[in-house]
Scaffold this active site. Structure first.
Site, short mmCIF file in Angstrom:
data_model
loop_
_atom_site.label_atom_id
_atom_site.label_comp_id
_atom_site.label_asym_id
_atom_site.label_seq_id
_atom_site.Cartn_x
_atom_site.Cartn_y
_atom_site.Cartn_z
N ASP A 18 1.68 7.03 15.63
CA ASP A 18 1.90 5.25 15.62
C ASP A 18 1.01 4.54 16.48
O ASP A 18 0.60 5.13 17.70
CB ASP A 18 3.07 5.08 15.78
CG ASP A 18 3.71 3.65 15.24
OD1 ASP A 18 2.72 2.95 14.39
OD2 ASP A 18 4.67 3.23 15.44
N GLY A 19 0.56 3.34 16.29
CA GLY A 19 -0.16 2.61 17.15
C GLY A 19 -1.66 2.55 16.72
O GLY A 19 -2.53 1.73 17.73
N ARG A 31 -8.42 -2.86 11.62
CA ARG A 31 -7.35 -1.81 11.66
C ARG A 31 -7.62 -0.52 11.27
O ARG A 31 -7.42 0.45 12.12
CB ARG A 31 -6.11 -2.29 10.87
CG ARG A 31 -5.22 -3.43 11.47
CD ARG A 31 -4.23 -3.86 10.55
NE ARG A 31 -3.32 -2.81 10.21
CZ ARG A 31 -2.14 -2.54 11.06
NH1 ARG A 31 -2.17 -3.27 12.09
NH2 ARG A 31 -1.49 -1.38 10.73
N HIS A 35 -7.46 3.56 12.78
CA HIS A 35 -7.30 4.97 11.83
C HIS A 35 -8.34 6.00 12.17
O HIS A 35 -7.87 7.06 12.22
CB HIS A 35 -6.84 4.60 10.70
CG HIS A 35 -5.75 3.68 10.35
ND1 HIS A 35 -4.67 4.04 10.75
CD2 HIS A 35 -5.73 2.39 9.43
CE1 HIS A 35 -3.77 2.80 10.27
NE2 HIS A 35 -4.19 1.88 9.62
N GLU A 65 7.01 3.56 2.87
CA GLU A 65 7.07 2.08 3.36
C GLU A 65 5.35 1.67 3.43
O GLU A 65 5.19 0.54 3.43
CB GLU A 65 7.82 1.90 4.52
CG GLU A 65 9.21 2.06 4.10
CD GLU A 65 9.70 3.66 4.26
OE1 GLU A 65 9.02 4.47 5.02
OE2 GLU A 65 10.72 3.62 3.67
N ASN A 66 4.61 2.50 3.87
CA ASN A 66 3.26 2.17 3.98
C ASN A 66 2.44 1.48 2.65
O ASN A 66 1.40 0.95 3.06
CB ASN A 66 2.30 3.30 4.70
CG ASN A 66 2.51 3.52 5.96
OD1 ASN A 66 2.51 4.59 6.39
ND2 ASN A 66 3.01 2.58 6.86
N ILE A 193 13.02 6.70 14.42
CA ILE A 193 12.80 7.76 13.68
C ILE A 193 11.86 7.34 12.33
O ILE A 193 11.19 7.98 11.86
CB ILE A 193 14.03 8.63 13.19
CG1 ILE A 193 14.72 9.17 14.51
CG2 ILE A 193 13.82 9.73 12.21
CD1 ILE A 193 13.88 9.90 15.45
C1 FPP Z 1 0.22 4.29 12.23
O1 FPP Z 1 -0.37 3.27 12.96
C2 FPP Z 1 -0.61 5.08 11.51
C3 FPP Z 1 -0.71 5.55 10.25
C4 FPP Z 1 0.03 4.50 9.20
C5 FPP Z 1 -1.70 6.30 9.71
C6 FPP Z 1 -1.93 7.62 10.20
C7 FPP Z 1 -3.24 7.96 9.87
C8 FPP Z 1 -4.46 8.62 10.86
C9 FPP Z 1 -3.66 8.90 12.09
C10 FPP Z 1 -5.51 8.97 10.37
C11 FPP Z 1 -5.83 9.90 9.35
C12 FPP Z 1 -4.80 11.21 9.29
C13 FPP Z 1 -4.99 12.20 8.99
C14 FPP Z 1 -3.93 13.47 8.98
C15 FPP Z 1 -6.43 12.73 9.16
P1 FPP Z 1 -0.03 1.87 12.52
O2 FPP Z 1 -1.33 1.37 11.49
O3 FPP Z 1 1.13 1.52 11.94
O4 FPP Z 1 -0.14 1.40 13.82
P2 FPP Z 1 0.47 -0.36 14.34
O5 FPP Z 1 1.89 0.23 14.20
O6 FPP Z 1 -0.16 -0.35 15.71
O7 FPP Z 1 0.11 -1.32 13.37
#
Ligand code: FPP
Length: 246
Positions: A18-19, A31, A35, A65-66, A193
């Protein structure tokens, strides 16, 4: 990695990455850049977990939810995922790592599913580490789908209601056959969680760090694992029973 007891590593490590978004926004970046940097942290964690001999690594890459995020971000994440899997499959072969996916695959775009199928097929004979990506995953959705499959089997006479133990129910989940996670790491300071592995996390040790996923380093990873090793896992028993290995 130093100072870790190879005998006391988690058999199954799960991570809520996360983050990424906040990491990017704090730097006035888009954003998706967060990623992209997050994918580099994925590489580091896969590499280190593999070196340590961790058998199961499960990453929460996209939640049910994403889907409600802006369409552009969802598209960019799907593209990034596809690119990552294509790029890294050769490395997974060298490292004897097998891909696995949990979640609602029918929600994913066809091209992403095709890439996943190919990576799963190619790595299917690998026996070193099982790398599970949770994609379009939600714990409640997984539980209700499992209940639905089980109900079908009961109706079909393949299983009697009296036979439904926790082991039987667990085998109907997407994670059927996998051990439950011993350790869960969540980055970016959220202490939730968030609908991840609800059933499987019942006895899991939880670890939260303020660090955003793109900033999560080898040192931080080592610190988290050292924290796990310092914990006593009792599974409902007393401390005495555990020290006598009862
Ligand atoms: C949470 O950060 C992360 C995600 C929703 C996506 C996770 C994806 C990756 C780490 C990249 C690709 C994955 C793989 C397996 C190669 P957020 O966007 O919710 O952060 P925020 O809470 O600060 O908005």
């Amino acid at each position: 990695m130093m100072n870790l007891d190879p005998e006391k590593l988690p058999l199954h490590l799960a991570i809520i990455m996360d983050g990424n978004g906040r990491w990017a926004q704090q730097r006035m970046l888009k954003r998706i850049v967060g990623h992209q940097r997050g994918a580099e942290t994925v590489n580091m964690v896969v590499e280190q977990a593999w070196r340590l001999g961790i058998k199961y690594l499960t990453l929460f890459a996209f939640s049910s939810e994403n889907w409600s995020r802006p369409a552009m971000e969802v598209r960019a994440l799907m593209t990034l995922l596809k690119k990552y899997i294509r790029q890294e499959t050769a490395r997974m072969m060298r490292k004897n790592i097998r891909y696995n996916v949990i979640g609602n695959r029918s929600d994913l775009p066809d091209d992403v599913n095709a890439t996943l199928d190919e990576a799963i097929r190619q790595t299917s004979g690998n026996t070193g580490m099982l790398l599970t990506l949770a994609l379009s995953y939600g714990g409640r959705q997984e539980l209700s789908m499992a209940a639905s499959r089980l109900a079908r089997d009961v109706v079909a006479g393949k299983c009697s209601p009296d036979e439904i133990t926790t082991d039987v129910f667990g085998s109907y989940l997407d994670t059927g056959g996998l051990p439950d996670p011993d350790f869960l790491i969540r980055t970016s300071g959220e202490m939730r969680i968030s609908n991840f592995l609800l059933w499987q996390l019942a006895y899991t040790e939880l670890y939260f760090t303020e660090t955003n996923w793109p900033d999560f380093t080898i040192n931080e990873f080592q610190k988290a694992l050292a924290d796990f090793q310092a914990r006593e896992r009792r599974f409902g028993k007393t401390s005495d029973q555990i020290s006598k290995r009862n």
